[in-house]
Design a protein around this motif. Structure first.
Motif, short mmCIF file in Angstrom:
data_model
loop_
_atom_site.label_atom_id
_atom_site.label_comp_id
_atom_site.label_asym_id
_atom_site.label_seq_id
_atom_site.Cartn_x
_atom_site.Cartn_y
_atom_site.Cartn_z
N UNK A 9 0.85 -1.19 0.00
CA UNK A 9 0.00 0.00 0.00
C UNK A 9 0.89 1.24 0.00
N UNK A 10 0.30 2.40 -0.13
CA UNK A 10 1.04 3.63 0.07
C UNK A 10 1.46 3.64 1.53
N UNK A 11 2.75 3.72 1.78
CA UNK A 11 3.24 3.60 3.14
C UNK A 11 3.22 4.93 3.88
N UNK A 12 2.87 4.87 5.14
CA UNK A 12 2.95 6.03 6.02
C UNK A 12 4.32 5.99 6.70
N UNK A 13 4.60 6.96 7.54
CA UNK A 13 5.89 7.01 8.23
C UNK A 13 6.06 5.83 9.19
N UNK A 14 4.98 5.11 9.47
CA UNK A 14 5.05 3.97 10.38
C UNK A 14 5.90 2.84 9.81
N UNK A 15 5.96 2.72 8.48
CA UNK A 15 6.69 1.62 7.84
C UNK A 15 7.68 2.14 6.80
N UNK B 267 6.14 -4.39 -7.07
CA UNK B 267 5.15 -5.12 -7.86
C UNK B 267 4.37 -6.10 -7.00
N UNK B 268 3.83 -7.12 -7.64
CA UNK B 268 3.06 -8.15 -6.92
C UNK B 268 3.99 -9.25 -6.44
N UNK B 269 3.92 -9.53 -5.15
CA UNK B 269 4.79 -10.51 -4.51
C UNK B 269 3.95 -11.38 -3.57
N UNK B 270 4.50 -12.53 -3.22
CA UNK B 270 3.90 -13.32 -2.14
C UNK B 270 4.40 -12.77 -0.82
N UNK B 271 3.74 -13.11 0.26
CA UNK B 271 4.17 -12.66 1.57
C UNK B 271 5.61 -13.08 1.83
N UNK B 272 5.95 -14.32 1.50
CA UNK B 272 7.30 -14.82 1.79
C UNK B 272 8.38 -14.16 0.92
N UNK B 273 8.01 -13.60 -0.22
CA UNK B 273 9.02 -12.99 -1.07
C UNK B 273 9.12 -11.47 -0.89
N UNK B 274 8.24 -10.89 -0.11
CA UNK B 274 8.27 -9.45 0.14
C UNK B 274 9.15 -9.18 1.35
N UNK B 275 10.35 -8.69 1.12
CA UNK B 275 11.27 -8.43 2.22
C UNK B 275 11.60 -6.96 2.32
N UNK B 276 12.51 -6.65 3.19
CA UNK B 276 13.01 -5.30 3.33
C UNK B 276 12.09 -4.35 4.07
N UNK B 277 11.07 -4.86 4.77
CA UNK B 277 10.17 -3.99 5.52
C UNK B 277 10.66 -3.82 6.95
N UNK B 278 10.53 -2.60 7.46
CA UNK B 278 10.92 -2.32 8.84
C UNK B 278 10.04 -1.21 9.39
#
Length: 122
Positions: A8-14, A23-34
């Motif tokens: 989604x459009x990310x807020x400052x929280x993420x 693009x479109x990813x599976x949950x297991x392939x979507x990394x780099x979130x903090x």
């Protein structure tokens, strides 16, 4: 089945590494979130429909407490007790002889608020 979603459009929280989840990813392939600056926790990602939008959770705003206030500030004594987020802390104002808008900053979880925004009349 395994669904693919996009962020989604990310807020400052993420925050995220644009190369790790584009693009479109599976949950297991979507990394780099903090968690973003001013937030703590572990990011949790879910995807409930094909070509949907990821749901993100797990990051909470730092909580701080008021310490002694600098000159120029007053506090009503009850609207910001204990450890709370900056957005839920109320009851602060500039005292007589000062003007401005009170601003609170919380730079670490279970820290002390930094108070600013009031200036003495000149």
């Amino acid at each position: 089945s395994v669904y693919t979603c996009s962020l989604p459009t990310l807020t400052s929280r993420y925050e995220y590494d644009h190369y790790s989840c584009s693009g479109y990813q599976t949950v297991s392939s979507c990394g780099g979130l903090s968690c973003g600056s001013g937030y703590t926790g572990s990011v949790s990602v879910s995807c409930s429909s094909s070509h949907g939008t990821f749901s993100l959770s797990g990051c909470s705003a730092y909580t701080c407490r008021l310490s002694s206030l600098p000159s120029g500030y007053s506090y009503d004594g009850y609207s910001c007790s204990g450890y709370v987020t900056a957005s839920s802390c109320g009851g602060l104002s500039c005292t007589s002889g000062y003007s401005g808008s009170v601003s609170l900053a919380c730079s670490s979880s279970y820290g002390t608020f930094t108070v600013s925004g009031c200036s003495a009349y000149t």
